[in-house]
Every structure is written in structure tokens, then in C-alpha cells.
Design a protein around this motif. Structure first.
Motif, PDB file in Angstrom:
ATOM      1  N   VAL A 224      12.704   9.790  -4.773  1.00  0.00           N
ATOM      2  CA  VAL A 224      12.985   8.171  -4.171  1.00  0.00           C
ATOM      3  C   VAL A 224      12.304   7.562  -5.772  1.00  0.00           C
ATOM      4  O   VAL A 224      11.800   7.477  -5.732  1.00  0.00           O
TER       5      VAL A 224
ATOM      6  N   ALA B 230      15.385  13.350   0.800  1.00  0.00           N
ATOM      7  CA  ALA B 230      15.814  12.896  -0.446  1.00  0.00           C
ATOM      8  C   ALA B 230      15.052  14.036  -1.416  1.00  0.00           C
ATOM      9  O   ALA B 230      13.241  14.218  -1.093  1.00  0.00           O
TER      10      ALA B 230
ATOM     11  N   ASP C 188      24.398   1.457  -0.210  1.00  0.00           N
ATOM     12  CA  ASP C 188      24.818   2.270   0.880  1.00  0.00           C
ATOM     13  C   ASP C 188      24.216   1.709   2.044  1.00  0.00           C
ATOM     14  O   ASP C 188      24.689   1.861   3.067  1.00  0.00           O
TER      15      ASP C 188
ATOM     16  N   ALA D 133      18.728   5.137   7.357  1.00  0.00           N
ATOM     17  CA  ALA D 133      17.831   4.861   5.842  1.00  0.00           C
ATOM     18  C   ALA D 133      16.455   5.537   5.981  1.00  0.00           C
ATOM     19  O   ALA D 133      16.417   6.774   5.045  1.00  0.00           O
TER      20      ALA D 133
ATOM     21  N   ILE E  35      19.789   2.304  -1.055  1.00  0.00           N
ATOM     22  CA  ILE E  35      19.193   1.163   0.011  1.00  0.00           C
ATOM     23  C   ILE E  35      18.478   0.333  -0.240  1.00  0.00           C
ATOM     24  O   ILE E  35      17.431   0.715  -1.310  1.00  0.00           O
TER      25      ILE E  35
ATOM     26  N   THR F 255      23.596   8.531  -6.959  1.00  0.00           N
ATOM     27  CA  THR F 255      22.220   8.282  -6.189  1.00  0.00           C
ATOM     28  C   THR F 255      22.950   7.623  -5.017  1.00  0.00           C
ATOM     29  O   THR F 255      23.335   6.508  -4.686  1.00  0.00           O
ATOM     30  N   LYS F 256      22.116   7.545  -3.739  1.00  0.00           N
ATOM     31  CA  LYS F 256      22.635   6.674  -2.603  1.00  0.00           C
ATOM     32  C   LYS F 256      20.960   5.280  -2.405  1.00  0.00           C
ATOM     33  O   LYS F 256      20.301   5.455  -3.079  1.00  0.00           O
TER      34      LYS F 256
ATOM     35  N   LEU G 203      15.636   2.668  -4.073  1.00  0.00           N
ATOM     36  CA  LEU G 203      15.097   1.180  -2.369  1.00  0.00           C
ATOM     37  C   LEU G 203      15.046   0.334  -3.531  1.00  0.00           C
ATOM     38  O   LEU G 203      13.640   0.110  -3.811  1.00  0.00           O
TER      39      LEU G 203
ATOM     40  N   MET H 285      17.729   9.269   5.227  1.00  0.00           N
ATOM     41  CA  MET H 285      17.585   9.665   3.892  1.00  0.00           C
ATOM     42  C   MET H 285      16.364   9.519   2.321  1.00  0.00           C
ATOM     43  O   MET H 285      17.002  10.500   1.601  1.00  0.00           O
ATOM     44  N   ILE H 286      15.669   8.950   3.051  1.00  0.00           N
ATOM     45  CA  ILE H 286      14.451   8.939   2.488  1.00  0.00           C
ATOM     46  C   ILE H 286      13.662  10.051   2.464  1.00  0.00           C
ATOM     47  O   ILE H 286      13.052  10.585   1.434  1.00  0.00           O
TER      48      ILE H 286
ATOM     49  N   ASP I  23      17.315  10.558  -5.672  1.00  0.00           N
ATOM     50  CA  ASP I  23      18.658  11.073  -5.451  1.00  0.00           C
ATOM     51  C   ASP I  23      18.849   9.549  -4.148  1.00  0.00           C
ATOM     52  O   ASP I  23      19.789   8.723  -3.726  1.00  0.00           O
ATOM     53  N   VAL I  24      17.831   9.113  -4.434  1.00  0.00           N
ATOM     54  CA  VAL I  24      17.809   7.235  -3.413  1.00  0.00           C
ATOM     55  C   VAL I  24      17.249   6.303  -4.434  1.00  0.00           C
ATOM     56  O   VAL I  24      16.056   6.922  -4.925  1.00  0.00           O
TER      57      VAL I  24
END
Ligand code: APR
Length: 249
Positions: free
Chosen positions: A18, A15, A226, A8, A211, A208-209, A185, A11-12, A182-183
Motif C-alpha cells: 500500500v 494488500a 474505487d 477499504a 481509496i 491498483t485499487k 491511499l 482492501m488495505i 496494489d492499493v
């Protein structure tokens, strides 16, 4: 579990953009109860208090509950570690903005500047007759119900009641984020209130991912999440902060 945090954080950190998407759960450790689940407000109070025509028809009764739930509770609530980490993330450039369903103002108190309140806010009142807006500090909350200093009309808190339109600035920001971040949270939301719950779903449609931070599964978890970081917001965000800081050293 550790690899989830590592993944995670990576990923952040990697990115381009976020977005934080928060619900009542992030403020539970600040002493503000959630609406649903264990200790949920809707287990004790009728959600119909947030129906606008109920407020206009049974004003005194509804105002007393609204004052207790949203003004007496919120007054001295302080941001917790989860709010503080999101403020640090914004400062460090890890977080572009927050779309929050909350009206408790704790993201702003923690220091986040880019906060969009999808359900309005509890910092001001609007007159239902002349539409004038007043900051909370200018209103005598012991007046039952509060009346407009200008025209004497009924005041309502500036958060949205069920069925009211979403504030356009927050709506537009959430649609922008769904298309460009793209992320996402997601912290502390059950994901069952429309149309807020559609925002992460729209984000997922643009790859978009997702979390998610929650002690329990939400309606998002098995559908779009994800990486599920199971736990209380302040504990999980405190750990995530450490992983992000480890990239900086
Ligand atoms: N940390 C993180 N999440 C938590 C915590 C915690 N300490 N405690 C509870 N939660 C989670 C619950 O598991 C649940 O998924 O927070 C979520 C709270 O869900 P709701 O009370 O439904 O809150 P929310 O999703 O924000 O509700 C949306 O409903 O009534 C309307 O306008 C109101 O904005 C609110 C909307």
C-alpha cells in the motif's frame, strides 16, 4: 458508508503493498492552509511566487511572501490524527511508503520513515551559485533574502519551484509504487498539479485499487477512485484505523 470503511480496511489489510499519496489537504487540520479551494493560498497570493525566474528577478518581494507562507506558517505546525494513523499503519506493516506533494515535514514529524517528497522539502536551502546545501537551522531567516554563508550567493528553499525538475529519488519511488503497489491511499489532494497528478493515474493503469480521502471530490474521484471516503482527513483516518484494528483483535 460503514461498508465503505469495512471494504477499504479489508482492501488495505489484504494488500501486498500500500502506498499513501498525500497533498495539502492532509495538513489543513494542522493549521496549514491548502493551495486551492476554500481558504486556498492561491486565492490570496499569486502562484507566480513559485516561478524560479520571478524569485531571481524580484527576490526581496518574492522571498518575503515565501517566508510568510512556508516558514512562518510551518514552524510550529504539528501532525494531526491523519498523519499519526499513517505512521501507525507503517509501523503495523499496512503501509509501504508515502509519496507526498507536501513540504511541511509533518509525515516525518509523525514518525513515518519511508516518505518521498515529490516537491522537495522546506528543511534545507540550496545556494543558487555554488549549489551548497544548508539545513534550515543554519540559515538566518531574518536576512532578506538569505545568502550563502560560503560564497554569498542567493539561497533558495530546497522545495521545487514551478518548472523545476522533480527530485529523482521521489520520482523513481513514485514510478516504482505506481507499478508495484496494489492499493493507493490518496489523501487531501485536488489532483490538478502535473506531474504529481499523473502518479495515481499511472497506478490505475496497473490495476491498483484507489481509496480516496477528501471532504470534496477531486479530479481523481469520478475518474479512478474505487472507494471514496468523504470527509476530513483526521476524522476519516481515525475511523479507518478502528476498522483496521478490529481485524487485529
Ligand atoms: N482533509 C482532507 N482533504 C482536505 C481537507 C481536509 N481537512 N481540507 C481540504 N482538503 C482537500 C481539498 O478538497 C483539495 O482537494 O485538499 C485538497 C487541497 O488541494 P490543493 O490545495 O490543490 O493541494 P494539492 O493537491 O496538494 O496541490 C498540489 O500544488 O501549488 C502546488 O506545490 C503545490 O504541492 C502543491 C501542489
Amino acid at each position: 458508508m460503514e461498508s465503505h470503511y469495512q471494504e477499504a480496511a479489508r482492501m488495505i489489510a489484504g494488500a501486498k503493498r500500500v502506498t499513501g499519496f498525500t497533498g495539502a489537504g492532509i495538513s489543513v487540520e494542522s493549521g496549514i492552509p491548502p493551495f486551492r479551494g476554500k481558504d486556498g493560498l492561491w486565492n490570496k497570493y499569486d502562484p507566480d511566487i513559485l516561478l524560479l525566474d520571478n524569485y531571481t528577478r524580484n527576490t526581496l518581494e518574492v522571498w518575503r511572501v515565501i517566508k510568510k507562507l512556508f516558514f512562518d506558517f510551518f514552524g510550529d505546525a504539528r501532525p494531526n490524527k491523519a498523519h499519526e494513523v499513517l505512521a501507525w499503519m507503517e509501523k503495523q506493516g499496512y503501509l509501504a511508503d508515502i509519496i507526498t506533494q507536501n513540504i511541511d515535514n509533518l509525515h516525518q514529524k509523525a514518525g513515518n520513515k519511508n516518505v518521498y517528497e515529490f516537491h522537495g522539502n522546506s528543511r534545507q536551502f540550496a545556494c543558487m551559485k555554488c549549489s551548497k546545501i544548508y539545513p534550515l537551522e543554519d540559515i538566518e531567516l531574518t536576512e532578506e533574502p538569505p545568502s550563502c554563508p560560503g560564497c554569498g550567493g542567493l539561497l533558495k528553499p530546497d522545495f521545487i519551484f514551478f518548472g523545476e525538475p522533480i527530485p529523482s529519488e521521489a520520482y523513481n519511488a513514485s514510478m516504482y509504487d505506481a507499478r508495484h503497489s496494489d492499493v493507493f491511499l490518496i489523501i487531501g489532494t485536488a489532483g490538478n498539479v502535473f506531474p504529481a497528478s499523473q502518479v495515481p493515474l499511472q497506478a490505475k493503469e496497473t490495476n491498483t485499487k484507489i481509496i480516496e480521502v477528501n471532504p470534496e471530490k477531486s479530479l481523481f474521484t469520478n475518474d479512478i477512485t474505487d472507494i471514496f471516503l468523504q470527509g476530513k482527513a483526521s476524522e476519516v483516518m481515525g475511523k479507518l484505523e478502528k476498522y483496521l484494528q478490529s481485524f487485529e483483535n
